[in-house]
Design an enzyme around this catalytic site. Sequence first.
Site, PDB file in Angstrom:
ATOM      1  N   TRP A 116       0.787  -1.236   0.000  1.00 55.78           N
ATOM      2  CA  TRP A 116       0.000   0.000   0.000  1.00 55.78           C
ATOM      3  C   TRP A 116       0.821   1.290   0.000  1.00 55.78           C
ATOM      4  CZ3 TRP A 116      -4.458   1.326  -1.672  1.00 55.78           C
ATOM      5  CH2 TRP A 116      -4.948   2.599  -1.367  1.00 55.78           C
ATOM      6  N   ASP A 157      -2.105  -5.451  -0.596  1.00 53.56           N
ATOM      7  CA  ASP A 157      -3.140  -4.644   0.051  1.00 53.56           C
ATOM      8  C   ASP A 157      -4.334  -4.493  -0.895  1.00 53.56           C
ATOM      9  OD1 ASP A 157      -4.274  -2.032   1.510  1.00 53.56           O
ATOM     10  OD2 ASP A 157      -2.747  -2.882   2.831  1.00 53.56           O
ATOM     11  N   CYS A 168     -11.822   0.056   1.134  1.00 49.56           N
ATOM     12  CA  CYS A 168     -11.641   1.514   1.077  1.00 49.56           C
ATOM     13  C   CYS A 168     -11.568   1.998  -0.366  1.00 49.56           C
ATOM     14  CB  CYS A 168     -10.397   1.925   1.847  1.00 49.56           C
ATOM     15  SG  CYS A 168     -10.530   1.561   3.610  1.00 49.56           S
ATOM     16  N   LYS A 181      -5.087  -8.942   6.399  1.00 49.56           N
ATOM     17  CA  LYS A 181      -5.355  -7.612   6.972  1.00 49.56           C
ATOM     18  C   LYS A 181      -6.806  -7.287   6.663  1.00 49.56           C
ATOM     19  CE  LYS A 181      -4.132  -2.760   5.976  1.00 49.56           C
ATOM     20  NZ  LYS A 181      -3.092  -1.892   5.363  1.00 49.56           N
ATOM     21  N   ASP A 236      -9.669  -4.432   6.844  1.00 48.63           N
ATOM     22  CA  ASP A 236      -9.873  -2.984   6.971  1.00 48.63           C
ATOM     23  C   ASP A 236     -11.285  -2.686   7.485  1.00 48.63           C
ATOM     24  OD1 ASP A 236      -9.093  -0.320   6.679  1.00 48.63           O
ATOM     25  OD2 ASP A 236      -8.311  -0.613   4.658  1.00 48.63           O
ATOM     26  N   ARG A 278      -4.314  -1.981  14.248  1.00 49.82           N
ATOM     27  CA  ARG A 278      -3.885  -0.602  14.008  1.00 49.82           C
ATOM     28  C   ARG A 278      -4.387   0.279  15.145  1.00 49.82           C
ATOM     29  NH1 ARG A 278      -3.365   0.981   8.616  1.00 49.82           N
ATOM     30  NH2 ARG A 278      -3.946   3.054   9.312  1.00 49.82           N
ATOM     31  N   ASP A 309      -3.968   6.381   8.885  1.00 47.51           N
ATOM     32  CA  ASP A 309      -2.856   5.972   8.017  1.00 47.51           C
ATOM     33  C   ASP A 309      -1.616   6.843   8.212  1.00 47.51           C
ATOM     34  OD1 ASP A 309      -4.720   4.251   7.108  1.00 47.51           O
ATOM     35  OD2 ASP A 309      -4.664   4.899   5.017  1.00 47.51           O
TER      36      ASP A 309
END
Length: 433
Positions: free
Chosen positions: A86, A121, A170, A196, A198, A249, A253
Site C-alpha cells: 500500500w 493490500d 476503502c 489484513k 480494513d 492498528r 494511516d
Amino acid sequence: MHRTTNGPQVLRAYGTRCAGTTADRTACALLPVPPPPSPERPIVSARFPTLLCLAFVFGIGHPHSRSAPALDNGLARTPPMGWNSWNHFHCNVSAQLIRETADAMVASGMRDAGYQYVVIDDCWQVARDRAGRLVADSARFPGGIKPLADYVHSKGLKFGIYTDAGRRTCQGRPGTYGSEEIDARTFAEWGVDYVKEDWCNSEGLDAPTQYAKFRDALAKAGRPIVFSICEWGSNRPWDWGPRTGNLWRTTGDISDRWASMISILDLSSQYALAARPGAWNDPDMLEVGNGGMTDDEYRAHLSLWAVMAAPLMAGNDVRTMPAVTRDMLTNKDVIAVDQDSMGVQGMLVQEPAPDLQVWSKPLADGSRAVVLFNRSGLQTVIAATWRAIGLTGSAGVRDLWAHTDLGAFTGRFSATVPAHGVVMVRITPVKGD
Ligand code: GLA
C-alpha cells in the site's frame, strides 16, 4: 502540539499499570501520588513517580501480568515482519509486482533478516463469482491468487492478502461483510498466511463483533493465518484486539512525513500495556525508503518502531532500493530489539528537555534497548539514566546503528544525537555487578 497531548496520555498509561495486578499496586503504593498533569507544568516533573513505577515493573514485575487472555492461534509470537504494497504502490498491484518483490526480498537479504510476509493490500479483487467467492482482477493477476501464493512460498516467504470487514473495501472493492466464512475458506485454500481486514464502509456495524466473526471463520478454515485488524484505533481495539487478532492498528494511516510518523508514535505509545506475544499494537507500516524523510528521520522511524515492538512491514519499492535503505531495513541489531522474545512494548521513560526523549524497552536477557530521540531541529546531547530505565551498577553499551561496543558505563549514558534523529543502544548489565 504533541507535548500537551502526549505527556498526560503517557502518564495515564503508566498509571493503568500502577492500577493493575496486586504486585504492581504494591510497588506503586510505595511511590508518591503523582500530581495531576497540567499543560503548564513540564511533564517530566509530573511523570517522575510513575516512571519509577514503570522501572519497577520493567525491572522486577512480570511484564504481562495485567493482561487479559490473548487470541490463542499460536502465531505472531514476535511482531510480524514483511512487506505490504500500500504505502508505495497503492492500487497499482499485480502478480508481477508481487513476484518481483518476493525475488528482491530474497536477493536483498530482507528475508534472511526476518521479513517474512509479502502482503497485497487493496485493489487485487474485483467481484464475487456465482458461488460467492472473491475474484481477483484477471488482467493484473492472471491465473488468480493461488499460483502467486505458491510462488511466494517457493521463495521461503509467506503470503498475505487484504480485505475489509465492511461492505466494500476503502477503494470500493467487494468487502467481507456477510461473507466471512467463504472468504476465510477461500483464503485458506489459496494458501494465505496473513490477512489484513480494513474497516471502510462499515456504517452501523460493531467492530468487536465483526472482527470476532472473521477471527472465528479463520479458525474454522483450519489454516494458520495471522489476523491483522485495521480499524484505525476508532473503537479502542487495544481493549478487545488482543483476544481477537494478532495485531491491531492504533491510528489512521501513516504518510511519508516526519510529522505523521511522530504523531503516530505519540498516539500508539499510549497503549503499550496491551501488547504481548501474539498480540501487538500496530502503528502502521514503515515508510522507510519512500523518499519523504531524511535518512536520519528514517533511522528514527525504524528505531522507534522497534522499541515499540511494532510489526515491521516495509512499505517501499524493495526492487529498486539503494544500499542505504537496504542496510537500514536489514539492521540485525535493531530487528533483534523488535523481535525480542519477551515481547514488551517499550515506552517513553524520560524527557530531559522539550523535544528530547529517552525510550526504553526491556529485553529477555535483562538488557534494555534505549532510543535517545531528538525531535528538535538541532543536534544535541541526550542522557539516559539507569534509574529511568530500571538498571543499577555497571552496564555494557552497544551502539545499534554504528554496530560498535562503546564500553561499560555506570549510572547514565549520554550521546550526541542528530537533529530529527536517534542514537539507539543496547545496555546490558555486567554480570555479578
Ligand atoms: C485504509 C488502510 C490502509 C490501506 C488502505 C487501502 O486506508 O488504513 O492501510 O489498506 O485503506 O485502501
